[in-house]
Design an enzyme around this catalytic site. Structure first.
Site, mmCIF file in Angstrom:
data_model
loop_
_atom_site.group_PDB
_atom_site.id
_atom_site.type_symbol
_atom_site.label_atom_id
_atom_site.label_comp_id
_atom_site.label_asym_id
_atom_site.label_seq_id
_atom_site.Cartn_x
_atom_site.Cartn_y
_atom_site.Cartn_z
ATOM 1 N N HIS A 206 45.235 37.160 32.443
ATOM 2 C CA HIS A 206 45.755 36.348 33.520
ATOM 3 C C HIS A 206 45.932 34.811 32.980
ATOM 4 C CE1 HIS A 206 43.698 39.210 36.437
ATOM 5 N NE2 HIS A 206 45.125 39.311 36.829
ATOM 6 N N CYS A 303 37.042 34.443 39.385
ATOM 7 C CA CYS A 303 37.328 35.580 40.025
ATOM 8 C C CYS A 303 36.524 36.054 41.175
ATOM 9 C CB CYS A 303 37.169 36.826 38.902
ATOM 10 S SG CYS A 303 38.296 36.708 37.555
#
Length: 312
Positions: A206, A303
């Site tokens: 990511h 996250c």
């Protein structure tokens, strides 16, 4: 029947904070926003709440990860998430904790489910079909707290929250294996007043795996070849004005900017050199948060929470 339990946790700073443990979202009273906020509504990244999700027992053995050579210790992961939550509380946010979902071992990485800016949220569509069931419970919580939610308007769109950095000046979105062009364009239509900038991602999972916003104009970047490529793309494509801090390792690059505090990993996890370079560059207080068990599953600090602002 009320399904929200309130508990009180004394954090490391001696601050008493409320924590919401949610077993069902059906009982939450709806709180409507007073107005839809523009992209400049949170210039100081002030948040009232963080949504987190408990670690499922299945996390250690079933979480999707690029490197399976390191065994995850479940008890350590649970302890680290609790420390993480207490660190967020020290920054002045209340915690809304969703229950663990054994059918979704990656669900503790709740950031991937939505982008929330002010009183609006864009719900994502994870590239991994096994993770798409993680989105509805988050949607329900956001709506019950008065945040307007929008789904991606293109059925071919893919979007992971880990690819998105909202800077207050624009939305930076990684074009990666988890986020495609249709997802980025759909996100732009959700927030038409905010510039959306696509950043090509190669060699890492990511955008936030190697880059995050540490302060209002300070982007922290990792040191890998993938991170260096992303840094060049940021310098050439970004529409906002930023300072860049490049570190030696990628593991140090993911931090959380919340209420004029920065959460970062300890020197034992990111190396003394990067720890020193990062902390010396910060003009705000910082809090060390051990996160080694989640990193084994490709997880970063950002996250495990969705930071939101609730207007009562």
């Amino acid at each position: 029947m009320c399904c929200v339990r309130q508990s009180f946790i004394l954090g490391a700073a001696g601050i008493l904070n409320r924590t919401f443990r949610i077993t069902s979202v059906a009982s939450l009273s709806t709180l409507r926003p007073t107005q839809v906020q523009s992209f400049s509504a949170l210039p100081d990244f002030k948040f009232t709440h963080a949504i987190t999700r408990a670690v499922p027992q299945s996390f250690a053995r079933c979480a999707v990860r690029m490197d399976t050579s390191h065994e995850i210790c479940l008890s350590n992961a649970v302890h680290q998430l609790q420390h993480y939550i207490e660190s967020l509380q020290r920054c002045g946010v209340e915690i809304i904790t969703l229950p663990a979902n054994e059918e979704a071992p990656d669900s503790v990485f709740i950031e991937d489910t939505a982008l929330v800016i002010g009183q609006r949220a864009c719900l994502t569509r994870p590239a991994l079909t096994s993770r798409r069931g993680e989105v509805p419970p988050v949607r329900d919580v956001l709506e019950k707290f008065g945040i307007e939610t929008t789904e991606l308007d293109d059925p071919s769109a893919l979007l992971d929250g880990g690819d998105i950095i909202y800077t207050g000046q624009e939305i930076l979105v990684g074009s990666s294996s988890r986020t495609n062009r249709a997802g980025i364009e759909s996100l732009q239509r959700t927030f038409p007043e905010i510039p959306v900038t696509s950043i090509p991602i190669h060699g890492t999972l990511h955008l936030k795996s190697v880059a995050t916003l540490a302060e209002a104009d300070l982007l922290v970047i990792g040191g890998s070849s993938a991170a260096q490529s992303i840094l060049q793309a940021l310098k050439s494509r970004a529409q906002g004005q930023y300072r860049f801090l490049q570190l030696n390792g990628d593991v140090a690059s993911n931090v959380i900017n919340v209420n004029k505090n920065v959460l970062l990993k300890p020197a034992e996890e990111i190396g003394a050199s990067d720890f020193k370079k990062l902390t010396e560059a910060l003009s705000v207080p910082w809090i060390e948060v051990p996160f080694s068990e989640f990193y084994k599953a490709d997880g970063c600090l950002s996250c495990c929470s969705l930071l939101i602002q609730i207007n009562y």
